[in-house]
Write a protein that holds these residues in place. Structure first.
Motif, PDB file in Angstrom:
ATOM      1  N   ALA A   1       0.827  -1.207   0.000  1.00  4.86           N
ATOM      2  CA  ALA A   1       0.000   0.000   0.000  1.00  4.86           C
ATOM      3  C   ALA A   1       0.862   1.258   0.000  1.00  4.86           C
ATOM      4  N   ASP A   2       2.123   1.119   0.345  1.00  4.09           N
ATOM      5  CA  ASP A   2       3.053   2.250   0.294  1.00  4.09           C
ATOM      6  C   ASP A   2       3.851   2.279  -1.013  1.00  4.09           C
ATOM      7  N   SER A   3       3.543   1.375  -1.908  1.00  2.00           N
ATOM      8  CA  SER A   3       4.332   1.287  -3.140  1.00  2.00           C
ATOM      9  C   SER A   3       3.997   2.420  -4.107  1.00  2.00           C
ATOM     10  N   ARG A   4       4.888   2.667  -4.988  1.00  2.00           N
ATOM     11  CA  ARG A   4       4.676   3.680  -6.033  1.00  2.00           C
ATOM     12  C   ARG A   4       3.480   3.274  -6.892  1.00  2.00           C
ATOM     13  N   TRP A   5       3.383   1.957  -7.196  1.00  2.00           N
ATOM     14  CA  TRP A   5       2.259   1.473  -8.009  1.00  2.00           C
ATOM     15  C   TRP A   5       0.923   1.826  -7.361  1.00  2.00           C
ATOM     16  N   TYR A   6       0.757   1.511  -6.080  1.00  2.00           N
ATOM     17  CA  TYR A   6      -0.513   1.776  -5.420  1.00  2.00           C
ATOM     18  C   TYR A   6      -0.790   3.274  -5.326  1.00  2.00           C
ATOM     19  N   ARG A   7       0.223   4.039  -4.989  1.00  2.54           N
ATOM     20  CA  ARG A   7       0.030   5.493  -4.882  1.00  2.54           C
ATOM     21  C   ARG A   7      -0.358   6.104  -6.226  1.00  2.54           C
ATOM     22  N   SER A   8       0.065   5.462  -7.333  1.00  2.48           N
ATOM     23  CA  SER A   8      -0.252   6.005  -8.662  1.00  2.48           C
ATOM     24  C   SER A   8      -1.673   5.660  -9.128  1.00  2.48           C
ATOM     25  N   LEU A   9      -2.317   4.747  -8.449  1.00  2.31           N
ATOM     26  CA  LEU A   9      -3.675   4.373  -8.857  1.00  2.31           C
ATOM     27  C   LEU A   9      -4.658   5.513  -8.628  1.00  2.31           C
ATOM     28  N   ARG A  10      -5.596   5.651  -9.546  1.00  2.00           N
ATOM     29  CA  ARG A  10      -6.703   6.579  -9.335  1.00  2.00           C
ATOM     30  C   ARG A  10      -7.675   5.889  -8.379  1.00  2.00           C
ATOM     31  N   LYS A  11      -8.144   6.636  -7.396  1.00  2.00           N
ATOM     32  CA  LYS A  11      -9.046   6.079  -6.383  1.00  2.00           C
ATOM     33  C   LYS A  11     -10.311   6.919  -6.328  1.00  2.00           C
ATOM     34  N   PRO A  12     -11.426   6.283  -6.009  1.00  2.00           N
ATOM     35  CA  PRO A  12     -12.695   7.027  -5.967  1.00  2.00           C
ATOM     36  C   PRO A  12     -12.772   7.952  -4.755  1.00  2.00           C
ATOM     37  N   SER A  13     -13.676   8.876  -4.832  1.00  2.00           N
ATOM     38  CA  SER A  13     -13.833   9.854  -3.748  1.00  2.00           C
ATOM     39  C   SER A  13     -14.298   9.204  -2.448  1.00  2.00           C
ATOM     40  N   PHE A  14     -14.907   8.030  -2.532  1.00  2.48           N
ATOM     41  CA  PHE A  14     -15.403   7.374  -1.321  1.00  2.48           C
ATOM     42  C   PHE A  14     -14.379   6.445  -0.677  1.00  2.48           C
ATOM     43  N   GLN A  15     -13.139   6.490  -1.158  1.00  2.00           N
ATOM     44  CA  GLN A  15     -12.058   5.700  -0.551  1.00  2.00           C
ATOM     45  C   GLN A  15     -11.789   6.229   0.853  1.00  2.00           C
ATOM     46  N   PRO A  16     -11.875   5.366   1.877  1.00  4.45           N
ATOM     47  CA  PRO A  16     -11.556   5.831   3.232  1.00  4.45           C
ATOM     48  C   PRO A  16     -10.078   6.190   3.342  1.00  4.45           C
ATOM     49  N   PRO A  17      -9.732   6.991   4.337  1.00  7.76           N
ATOM     50  CA  PRO A  17      -8.309   7.294   4.534  1.00  7.76           C
ATOM     51  C   PRO A  17      -7.543   6.020   4.903  1.00  7.76           C
ATOM     52  N   ALA A  18      -6.294   5.980   4.529  1.00 11.57           N
ATOM     53  CA  ALA A  18      -5.469   4.787   4.766  1.00 11.57           C
ATOM     54  C   ALA A  18      -5.466   4.374   6.233  1.00 11.57           C
ATOM     55  N   ALA A  19      -5.500   5.328   7.136  1.00 10.66           N
ATOM     56  CA  ALA A  19      -5.467   5.018   8.575  1.00 10.66           C
ATOM     57  C   ALA A  19      -6.697   4.243   9.032  1.00 10.66           C
ATOM     58  N   ALA A  20      -7.789   4.315   8.287  1.00  8.04           N
ATOM     59  CA  ALA A  20      -9.018   3.612   8.686  1.00  8.04           C
ATOM     60  C   ALA A  20      -8.896   2.105   8.532  1.00  8.04           C
ATOM     61  N   PHE A  21      -8.161   1.648   7.543  1.00 12.59           N
ATOM     62  CA  PHE A  21      -8.137   0.217   7.233  1.00 12.59           C
ATOM     63  C   PHE A  21      -7.609  -0.656   8.369  1.00 12.59           C
ATOM     64  N   PRO A  22      -6.452  -0.354   8.966  1.00 13.27           N
ATOM     65  CA  PRO A  22      -5.994  -1.226  10.061  1.00 13.27           C
ATOM     66  C   PRO A  22      -6.923  -1.182  11.274  1.00 13.27           C
ATOM     67  N   ILE A  23      -7.552  -0.056  11.519  1.00 12.67           N
ATOM     68  CA  ILE A  23      -8.483   0.043  12.648  1.00 12.67           C
ATOM     69  C   ILE A  23      -9.712  -0.812  12.392  1.00 12.67           C
ATOM     70  N   VAL A  24     -10.296  -0.655  11.209  1.00 17.90           N
ATOM     71  CA  VAL A  24     -11.503  -1.416  10.864  1.00 17.90           C
ATOM     72  C   VAL A  24     -11.196  -2.907  10.839  1.00 17.90           C
ATOM     73  N   TRP A  25     -10.121  -3.294  10.165  1.00 15.68           N
ATOM     74  CA  TRP A  25      -9.829  -4.727  10.046  1.00 15.68           C
ATOM     75  C   TRP A  25      -9.502  -5.361  11.392  1.00 15.68           C
ATOM     76  N   THR A  26      -8.798  -4.667  12.261  1.00 16.95           N
ATOM     77  CA  THR A  26      -8.506  -5.223  13.586  1.00 16.95           C
ATOM     78  C   THR A  26      -9.803  -5.489  14.343  1.00 16.95           C
ATOM     79  N   ALA A  27     -10.713  -4.533  14.310  1.00 15.92           N
ATOM     80  CA  ALA A  27     -12.005  -4.717  14.988  1.00 15.92           C
ATOM     81  C   ALA A  27     -12.798  -5.863  14.356  1.00 15.92           C
ATOM     82  N   LEU A  28     -12.782  -5.939  13.035  1.00 11.49           N
ATOM     83  CA  LEU A  28     -13.535  -7.007  12.362  1.00 11.49           C
ATOM     84  C   LEU A  28     -12.940  -8.383  12.650  1.00 11.49           C
ATOM     85  N   TYR A  29     -11.617  -8.494  12.657  1.00 12.28           N
ATOM     86  CA  TYR A  29     -11.004  -9.790  12.970  1.00 12.28           C
ATOM     87  C   TYR A  29     -11.337 -10.229  14.392  1.00 12.28           C
TER      88      TYR A  29
END
Length: 159
Positions: free
Chosen positions: A27-55
């Protein structure tokens, strides 16, 4: 819940989280950073928080369902539940490898859709065994459904 069951479901979800996190380092790669992402993409910081709670949620609610099916002596249903959980966790861990590590956006969307369907089925199975646990697991199905839409839109924007 029996400690052995919680330990088993916790170990299974921890392995899934670890496997996914290995691939998600991209997720820190140049490839990922170069991808176009939709406006509804959550901030990167949300993913580890959400996934930890879900697991954590998956581990606890699955243990409750497995123990309830065992207590009812519904061993066929228990076996099917454990299989459904295993398939779900494999799909869960696989998405990061297909998306981040392989960079395959369309196949990642397919994996996400399979995961969303599997998650909805797991919620149903959990609710059949322990209705409250099924309700507690429902955010997982909602999140994987959202992840499918997000993956699909990223694939569309970068196709």
């Amino acid at each position: 819940m029996k400690p052995a069951t919680v330990l088993g479901t916790t170990a299974a979800t921890a392995v899934t989280a670890f496997a996914g996190s290995l691939a998600s380092r991209e997720a820190d790669s140049r490839w990922y950073r170069s991808l176009r992402k939709p406006s509804f993409q959550p901030p990167a910081a949300a993913f580890p928080i959400v996934w930890t709670a879900l697991y954590a949620d998956i581990a606890v609610t699955s243990a409750a369902a497995i123990d309830e099916l065992t207590e009812r002596r519904e061993l066929g249903a228990r076996r099917k539940y454990v299989t459904a959980l295993a398939v779900n966790l494999v799909l869960n861990g696989s998405w990061s490898w297909v998306f981040f590590k392989a960079g395959r956006l369309v196949p990642a969307t397919v994996v996400a859709a399979l995961l969303a369907a599997s998650s909805a089925d797991l919620v149903r199975r959990t609710a059949d065994a322990v209705p409250l646990a099924g309700a507690a697991m429902s955010p997982y199905a909602a999140w994987t459904g959202f992840a499918t839409v997000l993956s699909g839109r990223i694939a569309q924007l970068n196709g």
